[in-house]
Structures are given as C-alpha cells and as structure tokens.
Design a protein around this motif. Structure first.
Motif, mmCIF file in Angstrom:
data_model
loop_
_atom_site.group_PDB
_atom_site.id
_atom_site.type_symbol
_atom_site.label_atom_id
_atom_site.label_comp_id
_atom_site.label_asym_id
_atom_site.label_seq_id
_atom_site.Cartn_x
_atom_site.Cartn_y
_atom_site.Cartn_z
ATOM 1 N N PRO A 197 41.834 31.731 32.215
ATOM 2 C CA PRO A 197 40.519 31.877 32.837
ATOM 3 C C PRO A 197 39.697 32.955 32.118
ATOM 4 O O PRO A 197 40.263 33.908 31.563
ATOM 5 C CB PRO A 197 40.847 32.346 34.266
ATOM 6 N N ASP A 198 38.362 32.793 32.170
ATOM 7 C CA ASP A 198 37.483 33.714 31.444
ATOM 8 C C ASP A 198 37.665 35.171 31.870
ATOM 9 O O ASP A 198 37.578 36.075 31.045
ATOM 10 C CB ASP A 198 36.013 33.308 31.636
ATOM 11 N N PHE A 199 37.933 35.394 33.170
ATOM 12 C CA PHE A 199 38.035 36.799 33.600
ATOM 13 C C PHE A 199 39.289 37.461 33.024
ATOM 14 O O PHE A 199 39.293 38.655 32.726
ATOM 15 C CB PHE A 199 37.955 36.920 35.133
ATOM 16 N N ILE A 200 40.344 36.674 32.824
ATOM 17 C CA ILE A 200 41.553 37.235 32.190
ATOM 18 C C ILE A 200 41.264 37.542 30.717
ATOM 19 O O ILE A 200 41.619 38.597 30.193
ATOM 20 C CB ILE A 200 42.735 36.233 32.277
ATOM 21 N N LYS A 201 40.567 36.599 30.070
ATOM 22 C CA LYS A 201 40.201 36.841 28.656
ATOM 23 C C LYS A 201 39.337 38.089 28.539
ATOM 24 O O LYS A 201 39.490 38.890 27.612
ATOM 25 C CB LYS A 201 39.427 35.642 28.102
#
Ligand SMILES: [Fe+2]
Ligand SMILES: [Fe+2]
Length: 218
Positions: A197-201
C-alpha cells in the motif's frame, strides 16, 4: 572456504542464533557471504580533490548503510517466512548483498573514511521491520523486498549523477549494484511478492530519507 546457511533446515532457535551471528559479522567484521571481487578492483584510482573525496565517501557510506539495512531486513524476514522456498530465497538475497557490503566497505577504506556510526541502530530497526513483515504473509514480505530494492535503485541512480566524473571506481561499483538490485526485485516479483500500500511505501521512503541523510555525515 565460503559457507552459506541457505541449504540446511534450522529450528527457530538456530534461526535466531544465525541472525545474531550474521548481524555481528555484518556490522563489525568481514561478512563470509562475499564472493565476487569488487568491480572497481581492476580500475585505476583517479586524482580527487579533498572535497570530492569527502562527498564520494558520504555517498558510499549511505550505500553501505543501505546494504546493512537490506541484510537485516532479509534476515528478519527469513525467520518468519512460512514457505521454505521463500525463506531460502530471502537468505539467498541476504547472501548476495554481502558482495555489495564489502565493495562499499573497501571503497570507504580506499577513501580513508569510515562506516556510519549508526549502523547497529539501522541493523536492529531493519531486522525488526523484516520480522514484522514476515508475520503478515510471505507475499507481503516479498513485497517489502521489491519496494526496498526499488528504493535502493533510485538512490543508486541519483548517486551516479552526483559522483565526480573521474571517479570510475565508485561508478563501477554502483552500476553493478544497480544491476544486482534490479535482479533481486524481479526475483521477488516472480516469487509472488505483492505491491505494498502507498502509505507503507511512504513510511519506507521517510525512514530511508532519515537513514541516508544521517549516514552521509555520520
Ligand atoms: Fe545490495
Ligand atoms: Fe538487493
């Protein structure tokens, strides 16, 4: 003689001992998982200004710390991997990173500079992140490998443009690392790694930013 821990079965206790041993070797000694000579070995050293040397050492210190973090991440992930093939592929990835670690280390020595004093901190933090990712699923764990390798590649690319043109030795090391990291990312994709997910990236990018900024100086 080289030995690799990737071809045997271990219980959890063995896994933890192996990881602690690997951590100590990674940070304080020459890792025994290095097998290819440095791409810079056959090249002549260029005449460098002291300010250029300082800048190159900063970049190579960043790369060295990145390799410390990658090894720790993969070691943590290997402990929690459910599928034996995934575990072995993570161990193999960490095994191959040993070359990169040594090449950066040799270059830092040649430049008369030091490794980051914060490496033990980055090893511990990355190890815990790797262990945490592996507890979610093997697919997510492999997704971390993909994203880590992509972020490392982006750093390497930026370093290539930032290096003084006459420093062919550092250039050769970084170019070979870029090629290897690309293969590691592809291998993790083929093994079933998912897109994170983008927030993890974003969290990974922010953490890497702190790591690279501090490693450049200390
Ligand atoms: Fe690497
Ligand atoms: Fe890699």
């Amino acid at each position: 003689m080289l030995h690799s821990p990737i071809m045997r079965d271990y219980n959890l206790f063995d896994e933890i001992i192996i990881s602690l041993d690997q951590g100590m070797r990674t940070i304080f000694a020459t890792p025994d998982n290095a097998h290819r000579p440095s791409p810079a070995a056959a090249l002549d050293a260029a005449q460098l200004l002291p300010s250029d040397k300082k800048h190159i050492a900063g970049l190579m210190r960043v790369n060295h710390t990145g390799e410390i973090a990658a090894q720790a991440l993969y070691a943590g992930q290997a402990i929690g991997a459910r599928d034996e093939k995934v575990r072995q592929s993570l161990r193999h990835a960490a095994y191959e990173e040993g070359d990169h670690l040594n090449w950066c280390r040799e270059r830092l020595d040649e430049l008369g500079s030091h490794r980051s004093y914060l490496d033990p901190l980055w090893f511990s933090g990355s190890f815990m992140i790797g262990l945490g990712a592996s507890l979610v699923s093997d697919e997510v764990s492999l997704g971390f490998v993909i994203e880590t390798e992509r972020q490392v590649m982006a750093h390497l690319e930026s370093h290539l443009t930032s290096l003084p043109q006459q420093d062919k030795m550092s250039q050769a090391i970084i170019e070979q690392m870029f090629e290897d990291e690309s293969q590691h990312a592809t291998a993790a994709e083929l093994a079933g790694g998912v897109e994170l997910p983008d927030f993890i990236k974003g969290l990974m990018t922010a953490t890497a930013k702190v790591m690279t900024t501090t490693a450049y100086y200390v």
